[in-house]
Design a protein around this motif. Structure first.
Motif, PDB file in Angstrom:
ATOM      1  N   LEU A 184      15.520  -1.213 -19.416  1.00 21.40           N
ATOM      2  CA  LEU A 184      15.806  -0.763 -18.061  1.00 21.40           C
ATOM      3  C   LEU A 184      14.547  -0.865 -17.221  1.00 21.40           C
ATOM      4  CD1 LEU A 184      17.911   2.334 -17.154  1.00 21.40           C
ATOM      5  CD2 LEU A 184      15.603   2.144 -16.217  1.00 21.40           C
ATOM      6  N   SER A 185      14.681  -1.383 -16.005  1.00 20.72           N
ATOM      7  CA  SER A 185      13.524  -1.563 -15.118  1.00 20.72           C
ATOM      8  C   SER A 185      13.615  -0.619 -13.931  1.00 20.72           C
ATOM      9  CB  SER A 185      13.461  -3.009 -14.609  1.00 20.72           C
ATOM     10  OG  SER A 185      13.293  -3.912 -15.674  1.00 20.72           O
ATOM     11  N   VAL A 186      12.513   0.062 -13.649  1.00 26.44           N
ATOM     12  CA  VAL A 186      12.438   1.008 -12.537  1.00 26.44           C
ATOM     13  C   VAL A 186      11.298   0.581 -11.615  1.00 26.44           C
ATOM     14  CG1 VAL A 186      12.013   3.408 -11.870  1.00 26.44           C
ATOM     15  CG2 VAL A 186      13.352   2.898 -13.933  1.00 26.44           C
ATOM     16  N   PHE A 187      11.606   0.393 -10.344  1.00 28.51           N
ATOM     17  CA  PHE A 187      10.592   0.050  -9.356  1.00 28.51           C
ATOM     18  C   PHE A 187      10.019   1.335  -8.780  1.00 28.51           C
ATOM     19  CE2 PHE A 187       9.583  -0.953  -4.793  1.00 28.51           C
ATOM     20  CZ  PHE A 187       8.447  -1.699  -5.054  1.00 28.51           C
ATOM     21  N   VAL A 188       8.711   1.509  -8.915  1.00 25.33           N
ATOM     22  CA  VAL A 188       8.022   2.687  -8.388  1.00 25.33           C
ATOM     23  C   VAL A 188       7.209   2.257  -7.171  1.00 25.33           C
ATOM     24  CG1 VAL A 188       6.393   4.546  -8.844  1.00 25.33           C
ATOM     25  CG2 VAL A 188       7.910   3.734 -10.677  1.00 25.33           C
ATOM     26  N   HIS A 189       7.635   2.750  -6.018  1.00 23.67           N
ATOM     27  CA  HIS A 189       6.965   2.424  -4.756  1.00 23.67           C
ATOM     28  C   HIS A 189       6.099   3.611  -4.365  1.00 23.67           C
ATOM     29  CE1 HIS A 189       7.489   0.483  -0.495  1.00 23.67           C
ATOM     30  NE2 HIS A 189       6.235   0.615  -0.860  1.00 23.67           N
ATOM     31  N   SER A 190       4.780   3.449  -4.533  1.00 24.64           N
ATOM     32  CA  SER A 190       3.850   4.549  -4.271  1.00 24.64           C
ATOM     33  C   SER A 190       3.403   4.545  -2.818  1.00 24.64           C
ATOM     34  CB  SER A 190       2.613   4.429  -5.174  1.00 24.64           C
ATOM     35  OG  SER A 190       2.951   4.611  -6.516  1.00 24.64           O
ATOM     36  N   PHE A 191       3.423   5.710  -2.234  1.00 20.49           N
ATOM     37  CA  PHE A 191       2.882   5.892  -0.890  1.00 20.49           C
ATOM     38  C   PHE A 191       1.732   6.888  -0.995  1.00 20.49           C
ATOM     39  CE2 PHE A 191       7.263   4.607  -0.288  1.00 20.49           C
ATOM     40  CZ  PHE A 191       7.146   3.606   0.663  1.00 20.49           C
ATOM     41  N   ALA A 192       0.610   6.391  -1.474  1.00 21.66           N
ATOM     42  CA  ALA A 192      -0.586   7.223  -1.538  1.00 21.66           C
ATOM     43  C   ALA A 192      -1.179   7.315  -0.130  1.00 21.66           C
ATOM     44  CB  ALA A 192      -1.598   6.618  -2.503  1.00 21.66           C
ATOM     45  N   PRO A 193      -1.940   8.369   0.149  1.00 21.57           N
ATOM     46  CA  PRO A 193      -2.613   8.429   1.450  1.00 21.57           C
ATOM     47  C   PRO A 193      -3.458   7.180   1.657  1.00 21.57           C
ATOM     48  CG  PRO A 193      -2.826  10.518   0.295  1.00 21.57           C
ATOM     49  CD  PRO A 193      -2.238   9.538  -0.684  1.00 21.57           C
ATOM     50  N   PRO A 194      -3.614   6.718   2.878  1.00 20.22           N
ATOM     51  CA  PRO A 194      -4.400   5.499   3.096  1.00 20.22           C
ATOM     52  C   PRO A 194      -5.827   5.677   2.598  1.00 20.22           C
ATOM     53  CG  PRO A 194      -4.015   6.667   5.166  1.00 20.22           C
ATOM     54  CD  PRO A 194      -3.148   7.311   4.141  1.00 20.22           C
ATOM     55  N   PRO A 195      -6.443   4.607   2.088  1.00 18.56           N
ATOM     56  CA  PRO A 195      -7.841   4.706   1.662  1.00 18.56           C
ATOM     57  C   PRO A 195      -8.726   5.037   2.849  1.00 18.56           C
ATOM     58  CG  PRO A 195      -7.158   2.417   1.800  1.00 18.56           C
ATOM     59  CD  PRO A 195      -5.922   3.244   1.989  1.00 18.56           C
ATOM     60  N   ARG A 196      -9.870   5.634   2.568  1.00 20.13           N
ATOM     61  CA  ARG A 196     -10.769   6.053   3.645  1.00 20.13           C
ATOM     62  C   ARG A 196     -11.870   5.035   3.860  1.00 20.13           C
ATOM     63  NH1 ARG A 196     -12.575  12.116   4.032  1.00 20.13           N
ATOM     64  NH2 ARG A 196     -12.785  11.342   6.157  1.00 20.13           N
ATOM     65  N   MET A 197     -12.227   4.860   5.115  1.00 27.38           N
ATOM     66  CA  MET A 197     -13.408   4.098   5.490  1.00 27.38           C
ATOM     67  C   MET A 197     -14.335   5.040   6.253  1.00 27.38           C
ATOM     68  SD  MET A 197     -13.871   0.669   7.862  1.00 27.38           S
ATOM     69  CE  MET A 197     -13.316  -0.466   6.589  1.00 27.38           C
ATOM     70  N   LEU A 198     -15.517   5.260   5.713  1.00 27.81           N
ATOM     71  CA  LEU A 198     -16.503   6.132   6.339  1.00 27.81           C
ATOM     72  C   LEU A 198     -17.584   5.258   6.952  1.00 27.81           C
ATOM     73  CD1 LEU A 198     -16.819   8.768   3.452  1.00 27.81           C
ATOM     74  CD2 LEU A 198     -15.234   8.765   5.387  1.00 27.81           C
ATOM     75  N   VAL A 199     -17.681   5.293   8.276  1.00 28.79           N
ATOM     76  CA  VAL A 199     -18.622   4.459   9.011  1.00 28.79           C
ATOM     77  C   VAL A 199     -19.716   5.362   9.566  1.00 28.79           C
ATOM     78  CG1 VAL A 199     -18.921   2.814  10.888  1.00 28.79           C
ATOM     79  CG2 VAL A 199     -16.756   2.878   9.623  1.00 28.79           C
ATOM     80  N   PHE A 200     -20.950   5.106   9.176  1.00 36.76           N
ATOM     81  CA  PHE A 200     -22.071   5.943   9.597  1.00 36.76           C
ATOM     82  C   PHE A 200     -22.953   5.187  10.582  1.00 36.76           C
ATOM     83  CE2 PHE A 200     -20.751   7.608   5.491  1.00 36.76           C
ATOM     84  CZ  PHE A 200     -20.660   8.968   5.770  1.00 36.76           C
ATOM     85  N   GLY A 201     -23.165   5.811  11.737  1.00 32.99           N
ATOM     86  CA  GLY A 201     -23.932   5.194  12.802  1.00 32.99           C
ATOM     87  C   GLY A 201     -23.052   4.912  13.998  1.00 32.99           C
ATOM     88  N   ALA A 202     -23.210   5.694  15.074  1.00 33.16           N
ATOM     89  CA  ALA A 202     -22.338   5.568  16.248  1.00 33.16           C
ATOM     90  C   ALA A 202     -22.865   4.493  17.189  1.00 33.16           C
ATOM     91  CB  ALA A 202     -22.229   6.913  16.968  1.00 33.16           C
ATOM     92  N   ILE A 203     -22.728   3.245  16.766  1.00 34.27           N
ATOM     93  CA  ILE A 203     -23.217   2.112  17.546  1.00 34.27           C
ATOM     94  C   ILE A 203     -22.062   1.156  17.814  1.00 34.27           C
ATOM     95  CG2 ILE A 203     -25.546   2.320  16.606  1.00 34.27           C
ATOM     96  CD1 ILE A 203     -24.904   0.061  14.679  1.00 34.27           C
ATOM     97  N   ASP A 204     -22.327   0.086  18.580  1.00 36.20           N
ATOM     98  CA  ASP A 204     -21.256  -0.838  18.937  1.00 36.20           C
ATOM     99  C   ASP A 204     -20.675  -1.531  17.711  1.00 36.20           C
ATOM    100  OD1 ASP A 204     -23.621  -2.169  18.531  1.00 36.20           O
ATOM    101  OD2 ASP A 204     -23.504  -3.419  20.334  1.00 36.20           O
ATOM    102  N   PHE A 205     -21.483  -1.765  16.694  1.00 39.46           N
ATOM    103  CA  PHE A 205     -20.962  -2.348  15.465  1.00 39.46           C
ATOM    104  C   PHE A 205     -19.952  -1.405  14.798  1.00 39.46           C
ATOM    105  CE2 PHE A 205     -24.859  -4.672  16.102  1.00 39.46           C
ATOM    106  CZ  PHE A 205     -24.540  -5.967  15.722  1.00 39.46           C
ATOM    107  N   ALA A 206     -20.183  -0.101  14.917  1.00 37.17           N
ATOM    108  CA  ALA A 206     -19.263   0.882  14.336  1.00 37.17           C
ATOM    109  C   ALA A 206     -17.921   0.854  15.048  1.00 37.17           C
ATOM    110  CB  ALA A 206     -19.866   2.281  14.391  1.00 37.17           C
ATOM    111  N   ALA A 207     -17.938   0.661  16.375  1.00 38.33           N
ATOM    112  CA  ALA A 207     -16.678   0.585  17.116  1.00 38.33           C
ATOM    113  C   ALA A 207     -15.843  -0.599  16.653  1.00 38.33           C
ATOM    114  CB  ALA A 207     -16.969   0.483  18.618  1.00 38.33           C
TER     115      ALA A 207
END
Length: 362
Positions: A184-207
């Motif tokens: 028997l086959s069961v499809f498991v569709h996971s909805f984990a919270p989105p991965p995080r991106m932590l951007v350090f430095g409030a500059i134009d490259f960060a935007a």
């Protein structure tokens, strides 16, 4: 299903019946991954299961079927055009009629996704069980049944493990829920919270990085110790903007192997203490911006601070792939390209210079 959820929730809340097609497994060069979905109601279509290859056939099936159906699409490269799957891959698609009656948990699933709460949907797709039988699993509870208590218990355990890793795919069981069989086959569709991106430095490259991070599906945080620069107005694409010393903030938040850390400060008083913390976390990616001279100076300072060579080897610096980027937007693309390359194992070379499969296994 996450991409089509806003539209299908409108249909579901309005009491409409519609067809939902979901990719449950792929072979060879399939164009869309498991979990890709397309919904059909009358002449309305949202989402995609094949990037256009077999959408017409799926549309007809989703419009007509009154029962869940598992349908395979795909042929060899020689006759791919006659069927429509031009890449020559194979995809298995589960097509289900959906309504408030057939899928009563959909509203609660939508609420969980909005709250970033992990949730998985387990569906029988083949075997001796009832195709289309569904169970919804949260970390602390479950709803619905796949037909047998032993099967429910086995799938609950497996689905929670898959949720923790952000995995979606098929799991196989015996007719009575035995894990070592594959009837028997069961499809498991996971909805984990989105991965995080932590951007350090409030500059134009960060935007620019915040914009492309959101495009790739990350939950983006921009952090800087300077309140005059770290404002929501300057970073409208970020999910949050934090005013705090970067290393203090990073030490206060949960970091896992799906987390991306981009250090764009290239200022020793910020990035050295920050990288001391970052390189000792479980983050899957730690990258730092700067010239090669800045990189060499940064490494020397980190060694003086007691960082080991194994810890320093995790640092991606200078950050990004060599694309010849100049502008903040181009630099963000080069960083995103490196993230994709590391995730899927690509070479980073032009495809015209490579041979074999285009899509790498995850």
């Amino acid at each position: 299903m996450r991409d089509v959820l806003p539209e299908i929730m409108h249909w579901w809340n309005s009491g409409h019946r519609f067809g939902l097609a979901t990719v449950v497994s792929t072979f060879s060069s399939a164009p869309r991954p498991p979990g890709a979905a397309m919904a059909v109601r009358g002449d309305e279509v949202v989402g995609s299961v094949s990037g256009g290859c077999v959408e017409g056939a799926v549309f007809e099936l989703a419009s007509e079927t009154d029962v869940p159906v598992l349908q395979r699409y795909g042929v060899t490269d020689d006759d791919a055009f006659s069927v429509g799957l031009t890449c020559g891959g194979i995809i298995d698609i589960l097509v289900e009629p959906i309504s408030r009656e057939t899928f009563p948990e959909l509203g609660e699933i939508s609420e969980s996704l909005a709250a970033h709460e992990p949730v998985a949907i387990a569906t029988v797709v083949s075997g001796p069980g009832q195709v289309g039988a569904r169970r919804v699993i949260w970390p602390d509870r479950s709803s619905g049944t796949l037909g047998l208590e032993r099967l429910d218990e086995a799938v609950d355990d497996d689905a929670r493990g898959m949720l923790a890793q952000g995995l979606t795919g098929i799991r196989h069981y015996g007719g009575q829920g035995e894990r070592r069989l594959d009837d028997l086959s069961v499809f498991v569709h996971s909805f984990a919270p989105p991965p995080r991106m932590l951007v350090f430095g409030a500059i134009d490259f960060a935007a620019a990085m915040a914009r492309i991070g959101k495009f790739l599906g990350y939950r983006v945080t921009v952090c800087d110790a300077r309140p005059i620069f770290a404002t929501a107005r300057r970073f409208p694409e970020a999910d949050e903007v934090v005013v705090k010393w970067p290393h203090d903030y990073l030490a206060s938040v949960r970091v896992d192997e799906r987390t991306v850390i981009c250090v764009l400060t290239h200022d020793p008083k910020f990035d050295v203490p920050l990288l001391e913390v970052a390189l000792r976390t479980e983050a899957g990616y730690v990258g730092a911006m700067g010239s090669r001279r800045t990189h060499d100076d940064r490494l020397a300072r980190l060694r003086e601070a007691g960082m080991t060579e194994a810890e320093l080897a995790r640092l991606r610096s200078p950050i990004g792939l060599d694309l010849g980027a100049r502008t903040p937007e181009e630099t963000a693309v080069s960083i995103a390209a490196e993230l994709i390359q590391l995730r899927w194992g690509g070479s980073g070379k032009p495809l015209t210079e490579t041979r074999g499969r285009i899509h790498h296994d995850g």
